[in-house]
Design an enzyme around this catalytic site. Sequence first.
Site, PDB file in Angstrom:
ATOM      1  N   VAL A  77       0.869  -1.187   0.000  1.00 41.67           N
ATOM      2  CA  VAL A  77       0.000   0.000   0.000  1.00 41.67           C
ATOM      3  C   VAL A  77       0.904   1.234   0.000  1.00 41.67           C
ATOM      4  CG1 VAL A  77      -1.780   1.289   1.223  1.00 41.67           C
ATOM      5  CG2 VAL A  77      -1.781  -1.230   1.281  1.00 41.67           C
ATOM      6  N   TYR A 118      -4.775   1.787   9.606  1.00 43.38           N
ATOM      7  CA  TYR A 118      -5.325   0.440   9.520  1.00 43.38           C
ATOM      8  C   TYR A 118      -6.274   0.138  10.680  1.00 43.38           C
ATOM      9  CZ  TYR A 118      -1.920   0.009   5.846  1.00 43.38           C
ATOM     10  OH  TYR A 118      -1.211   0.209   4.691  1.00 43.38           O
TER      11      TYR A 118
END
Length: 133
Positions: A77, A118
């Site tokens: 990512v 996250y």
Amino acid sequence: MQYTNENYFIYDDVERVDLPKVKELLSISYWASERTIDVIEKSVENSECFSLYDDEIQIGFARVVSDFSTFGYIADVIVDPDYRGQGLGKWLVETVVNDPRWKGKFLMLATDDAHGLYQKHGFKQSPKFMGFY
């Protein structure tokens, strides 16, 4: 599938992955700076990829490695530094984790940073994770 957010787009079509741009992005990361274009190409071929675009320029990337039955591993990512701070990384992760292919599956990732990003999507740190490098 194509996702739209103002002038930005996320494509989950492997044909939209700009390999040289992904190589450029990963070269500034702490985890993949030494990857060759051949390794990146093979990882793309064996993953479900999400490419973040500003019009026709790829500015971000993420991929999921999965057995499509029980789990998915989110990897690589990254958002171009010139585009950070605009919520695009958050949108990219949100798009990845909400993809219907991962519904009901265990998603995991490994990171040295961005824990807050996250955690907002339900990820929790686990003492069970082990790695071999």
